[in-house]
Enzyme design. Sequence first.
Site, PDB file in Angstrom:
ATOM      1  N   ASP A  55       7.125  69.067  32.344  1.00 24.75           N
ATOM      2  CA  ASP A  55       6.720  70.458  32.183  1.00 24.75           C
ATOM      3  C   ASP A  55       7.784  71.259  31.444  1.00 24.75           C
ATOM      4  OD1 ASP A  55       4.341  70.023  33.540  1.00 24.75           O
ATOM      5  OD2 ASP A  55       5.184  70.584  35.494  1.00 24.75           O
TER       6      ASP A  55
ATOM      7  N   TYR B 153      13.076  60.430  39.368  1.00 25.57           N
ATOM      8  CA  TYR B 153      13.412  61.836  39.117  1.00 25.57           C
ATOM      9  C   TYR B 153      14.542  62.257  40.043  1.00 25.57           C
ATOM     10  CZ  TYR B 153       9.286  62.975  36.257  1.00 25.57           C
ATOM     11  OH  TYR B 153       8.349  63.051  35.254  1.00 25.57           O
TER      12      TYR B 153
END
Length: 245
Positions: A51, A109
């Site tokens: 994003d 992540y």
Amino acid sequence: MRYFIELAYKGTNYHGWQIQPDAKSVQETLNKALSILLKSEIDILGAGRTDAGVHAKQMFAHFDFDSDFDKEKLVHKLNSFLPKDIAVFKIHAVHPEAHARFDATKRTYEYQIHTKKNAFEADDSWQYGLPLRTDLMNDACKILFEYTDFECFSKTNSDVNTFNCSIQEAFWQQSEDKLLFTISADRFLRNMVRAIVGTMINIGLEKVSLDDFRKIIESKDRSQAGFSVPAHGLYLTKIEYPYIK
């Protein structure tokens, strides 16, 4: 011939990885650079989407090109041509059916938090100063392994066939004024990591119990989960493939 490009980028100045109308993206920037240097229209396909504002310490994308070329020389040219917030590490020649998105077996992540004001980390880590029970947050991590459906942490109206993900590791680490969350899975849903972190912050504040956490997951309802933490603390750190070492 098909090639994988391995790179990193700081997402601050980009509206995410994916090409967007009237917005700067990492994918579009790489497409233009490769097309100019290879003198051919190149359209890369990434291992996933990050994003707006999210960073990547390791990202892969694939592209096709009809002939061979000096891969090390192209890496050097790309790094000279690209802006300073995108760095190319290596270009890998792969088999023609290799796919950057579908062949990835594991993605990792990290979410970075600093607990005291830091002028040098303001853009790269989220400042959060309230005391947190990291022991409870790590207990919540263990609960994630009991489930595969994580619709409750997915961005609403996501266009996906399944909300199932196989989480392989998840844990919190604290060192002085830094707090780091690491999570690995075969795949992730849109906004999933940021929603998990936001929910676990509420657990660390003792606003949400571990039993509540189970109920949130089982609800499959995004509105039941916690807030989505800011994008600038999130990093895609590693992607693994069976044929790339």
